[in-house]
Design a protein around this motif. Structure first.
Motif, mmCIF file in Angstrom:
data_model
loop_
_atom_site.group_PDB
_atom_site.id
_atom_site.type_symbol
_atom_site.label_atom_id
_atom_site.label_comp_id
_atom_site.label_asym_id
_atom_site.label_seq_id
_atom_site.Cartn_x
_atom_site.Cartn_y
_atom_site.Cartn_z
ATOM 1 N N GLY A 296 5.887 46.602 34.060
ATOM 2 C CA GLY A 296 7.324 46.785 34.078
ATOM 3 C C GLY A 296 7.728 48.223 33.867
ATOM 4 O O GLY A 296 8.714 48.506 33.176
ATOM 5 N N ILE A 297 6.983 49.182 34.432
ATOM 6 C CA ILE A 297 7.288 50.601 34.285
ATOM 7 C C ILE A 297 8.345 50.985 35.313
ATOM 8 O O ILE A 297 8.217 50.681 36.501
ATOM 9 C CB ILE A 297 6.017 51.437 34.465
ATOM 10 N N SER A 298 9.377 51.649 34.861
ATOM 11 C CA SER A 298 10.468 52.032 35.754
ATOM 12 C C SER A 298 10.045 53.185 36.662
ATOM 13 O O SER A 298 9.086 53.906 36.379
ATOM 14 C CB SER A 298 11.695 52.440 34.938
ATOM 15 N N ASP A 299 10.780 53.363 37.765
ATOM 16 C CA ASP A 299 10.486 54.462 38.687
ATOM 17 C C ASP A 299 10.683 55.816 38.008
ATOM 18 O O ASP A 299 9.963 56.776 38.295
ATOM 19 C CB ASP A 299 11.384 54.355 39.923
ATOM 20 N N MET A 300 11.653 55.875 37.096
ATOM 21 C CA MET A 300 11.870 57.134 36.387
ATOM 22 C C MET A 300 10.662 57.480 35.525
ATOM 23 O O MET A 300 10.210 58.635 35.492
ATOM 24 C CB MET A 300 13.141 57.043 35.530
ATOM 25 N N SER B 52 7.824 58.762 37.669
ATOM 26 C CA SER B 52 8.023 60.148 38.070
ATOM 27 C C SER B 52 7.695 61.097 36.916
ATOM 28 O O SER B 52 7.042 62.135 37.104
ATOM 29 C CB SER B 52 9.463 60.355 38.540
ATOM 30 N N LEU B 53 8.126 60.717 35.704
ATOM 31 C CA LEU B 53 7.822 61.546 34.532
ATOM 32 C C LEU B 53 6.320 61.568 34.250
ATOM 33 O O LEU B 53 5.760 62.600 33.863
ATOM 34 C CB LEU B 53 8.589 61.035 33.315
ATOM 35 N N MET B 54 5.657 60.421 34.446
ATOM 36 C CA MET B 54 4.213 60.367 34.222
ATOM 37 C C MET B 54 3.475 61.307 35.168
ATOM 38 O O MET B 54 2.509 61.975 34.772
ATOM 39 C CB MET B 54 3.712 58.928 34.414
ATOM 40 N N ALA C 185 0.307 66.213 35.824
ATOM 41 C CA ALA C 185 0.078 67.497 36.500
ATOM 42 C C ALA C 185 0.033 68.648 35.496
ATOM 43 O O ALA C 185 -0.833 69.531 35.577
ATOM 44 C CB ALA C 185 1.167 67.733 37.539
ATOM 45 N N ASN C 186 0.942 68.633 34.523
ATOM 46 C CA ASN C 186 0.930 69.683 33.499
ATOM 47 C C ASN C 186 -0.326 69.593 32.625
ATOM 48 O O ASN C 186 -0.894 70.614 32.222
ATOM 49 C CB ASN C 186 2.184 69.583 32.631
ATOM 50 N N ALA C 187 -0.754 68.343 32.327
ATOM 51 C CA ALA C 187 -1.961 68.167 31.522
ATOM 52 C C ALA C 187 -3.190 68.695 32.253
ATOM 53 O O ALA C 187 -4.085 69.278 31.631
ATOM 54 C CB ALA C 187 -2.141 66.689 31.175
#
Length: 635
Positions: free
Chosen positions: A134-138, A141-143, A148-150
């Motif tokens: 149940g992970i939202s699209d927002m 996108s944040l993940m 990428a930063n990690a």
């Protein structure tokens, strides 16, 4: 006035009509790209009749395939699929490494390596604390941004020395300079702002006998990952694949995962993490895999129950010309212990050795050597001792021993499925016991009592390991031999180190002449294991002949040996090997003694006081015999 009002209403209706027409066009375009939420395929078009007929044909083909497989299974197993044990709802995949994955070894193409490993103590496997994503699209996108930063941070940690990393003056390990790290990678908020927070950071590199593609395939499959690191990973699940990678490969793959990491002692609680795993191909033959925790809201099911936080950690895998890989590993976590670390393991854990990069890399090197030995087609006389007749028999014996190791590691886990109770009397640590019910075909059916205790001895880990694996000193501690001499009747090497091997032992002058002992010993720079299990002669013959050993019941016991983390020189043991040298730097050894006994063959039976007393006395006598044999004080 009336005409003006009608003209204004007409304009408003015309604007609304245009708006509705645009929404209609947008909906039609969206319908062209819609996918089915349950299967991920395209929606059923207007030709639903033909689609239904196509599904009926495919269903008939699948039924024919099932009947064919069932007949083959009945031929080789002796009973149809309908009579086989039920399959676990969670699929446990096996490590499947092609022959070519050890490129440069002159092996060519051939059958795949299929260990078909069963999970240890799956009947005691804890209920996972999640039922759906149940992970939202927002959030997705944040993940992706967090991953990428990690990855960028991990690559700098892997490739930069000073000022980020400094060499320790005591043991030469890489130590993270926290001031430089916080200056280069500033964070808006620290996850754990209290004086009980510890930072564990470590880095190590080494050569692994496996190429990058095979390693990446293992790391991106949670079940293969857990099978590759049975001594470290007690539980692993892929919760959701957020991105499957480009062109069907692993580059760009992003997964939300759950993992439990362990030290093989009931004195050390497991560490639980919900984390993102991101894989990226840097260049040809070079891959980076990063793990990083993601901050979910407190009311989310993935919000961590413990305050531990996994900062960017992972590895860089680079192919070498000979089919090997160079692996550089970084472990970086923030830990807040809910309970104080047990004093026996305080030095080992606080120095970052218990869960550090050195342990991960040493285990990876040892397991890859084991797989390479399994892939070798030829067999030497020394390895088989003239008892195991064929390479298939060697392969079957190695599968049986690996399942024994997995069951042993699962039996002393401190995860949610195992609740340990401390018995007093032996020492200040005490004997800890737990029970679980076995119903799997690869384990004795009934109630099993597991008991363990951990002791410290002023002897180097290398000397303790040699004492346990030497069949000449075995009668000094093994109750199965009843004090009689023990002979090794079969030997299979698992790597270049002589301590990494599988043995079949026979005790002389025992009442049970048809009972043998299957033993696997393994050692690397982070510690060692000696695991054994009584197996009757007909079962050993099944494995040695190359038949499937999955249904041979195993109830292993054994020892885990690790350095105590201190900087003393121990008892002065010396060796030219790097493994022995690394373990010899410790001041002493932490030894966990583990016994498992079948309390009752009835799954509904309850634990009685007599069984607890028996196993308590068994461990107490074994510990006293070990101390006496190694000339250690009994107190």
């Amino acid at each position: 006035m009336k005409a003006q009002h009608e003209r204004a209403d007409n304009c408003a209706l015309r604007v609304e009509n245009d708006k509705i027409r645009c929404e209609n066009i947008a909906i039609r375009e969206a319908l062209k790209n819609v996918i089915c939420p349950s299967c991920g395929g395209p929606p059923i078009g207007e030709d639903s009749y033909f689609d239904e007929q196509k599904l009926r044909v495919e269903n008939a083909q699948l039924k024919e395939e099932l009947d064919r497989v069932s007949s083959i299974a009945a031929k080789y197993i002796g009973r149809p699929i309908s009579q086989l044990p039920p399959v676990q709802p969670v699929h446990i995949s096996s490590l499947d490494l092609s022959m070519g994955s050890f490129g440069g070894q002159g092996m060519g193409s051939g059958p795949s390596l299929d260990l078909d490993l069963l999970p240890g103590s799956s009947s005691a496997m804890p209920i996972m604390p999640f039922q759906g994503t149940g992970i939202s699209d927002m959030d997705k996108s944040l993940m992706a941004d967090v991953a990428a930063n990690a990855l960028d941070e991990l690559l700098r940690l892997l490739q930069t020395n000073e000022p980020l990393w400094m060499k320790s003056t005591t043991d030469g390990r890489d130590v993270l300079n926290l001031e430089s790290y916080e200056r280069i990678f500033p964070r808006a908020n620290s996850h754990l702002k209290n004086p009980n927070v510890r930072i564990e950071a470590s880095r190590d590199s080494g050569v692994v006998i496996m190429n990058s593609l095979a390693l990446v395939d293992i790391f991106m499959d949670s079940n293969k990952w857990m099978e590759l690191f049975p001594t470290i990973v007690s539980m692993a699940r892929t919760l959701e694949v957020l991105s499957s990678g480009m062109m069907g490969g692993h580059s760009g793959s992003l997964q939300l995962m759950y993992g439990e990491l362990q030290v093989l002692s009931p004195l050390v609680p497991t560490r639980e993490f919900y984390f993102l795993r991101y894989c990226q191909q840097i260049e040809q033959g070079s891959w980076a895999i990063v793990d990083v925790s993601y901050d979910f809201p407190r009311d989310n099911q993935f919000a961590p129950q413990n305050p531990s936080h996994r900062l960017p950690s992972g590895c860089l895998i680079q192919d070498m010309p000979n089919g090997y890989s160079k692996v550089t590993w970084v472990e970086h976590v923030e830990i807040e212990d809910k309970t104080p670390t047990h004093r026996l393991y305080r030095d080992l854990i606080h120095r970052g050795l218990a869960f550090g990069a050195e342990r991960w890399l040493a285990t990876l090197q040892r397991m890859c050597e084991r797989f390479a030995c399994l892939m070798v087609k030829g067999t030497s006389t020394r390895d088989l001792g003239g008892v195991i007749p064929s390479p298939d028999g060697k392969r079957s014996m190695m599968k049986l021993a690996q399942r024994m190791v997995n069951n042993f590691c699962a039996s002393i886990s401190t995860s949610n499925g195992h609740r340990w109770t401390t018995l007093s009397g032996l020492n200040e640590v005490g004997v800890r016991v737990t029970i679980h019910k076995n119903t799997d075909p690869g384990q004795p059916n009934g109630v099993v009592l597991s008991a363990a205790t951990t002791i410290w001895l002023p002897v180097s880990p290398q000397n303790v390991f040699n004492f346990f694996r030497d069949e000449r000193t075995r009668p000094q501690w093994d109750v199965l031999s009843n004090g009689n001499a023990v002979q090794e009747v079969a030997h299979i090497a698992n790597g270049p180190h002589p301590g990494n091997c599988i043995s079949v032992l026979r005790a002389f002058n025992t009442s049970q002449n048809n009972m043998l002992i299957l033993q696997e010993s393994c050692i690397d720079s982070s510690g060692s294991l000696v695991i054994y299990c009584p197996v009757d002669l007909p079962a050993i013959n099944i494995a040695m002949s190359g038949e499937d050993p999955s249904y041979i019941p195993l109830l292993p016991s054994g020892f885990t040996i690790s350095p105590d983390g201190r900087q003393d020189q121990g008892d002065g043991a010396s060796s030219s090997s790097s493994t022995t040298a690394s373990m010899g730097r410790s001041g002493g050894s932490l030894i966990t003694v583990v016994f498992q006994i079948l309390v009752s063959s009835l799954p509904s039976a309850k634990l009685n006081l007599e069984s607890v007393t028996t196993v308590n006395n068994l461990i107490g006598n074994t510990v006293q015999q070990i101390k006496a044999a190694l000339n250690c004080p009994s107190s």
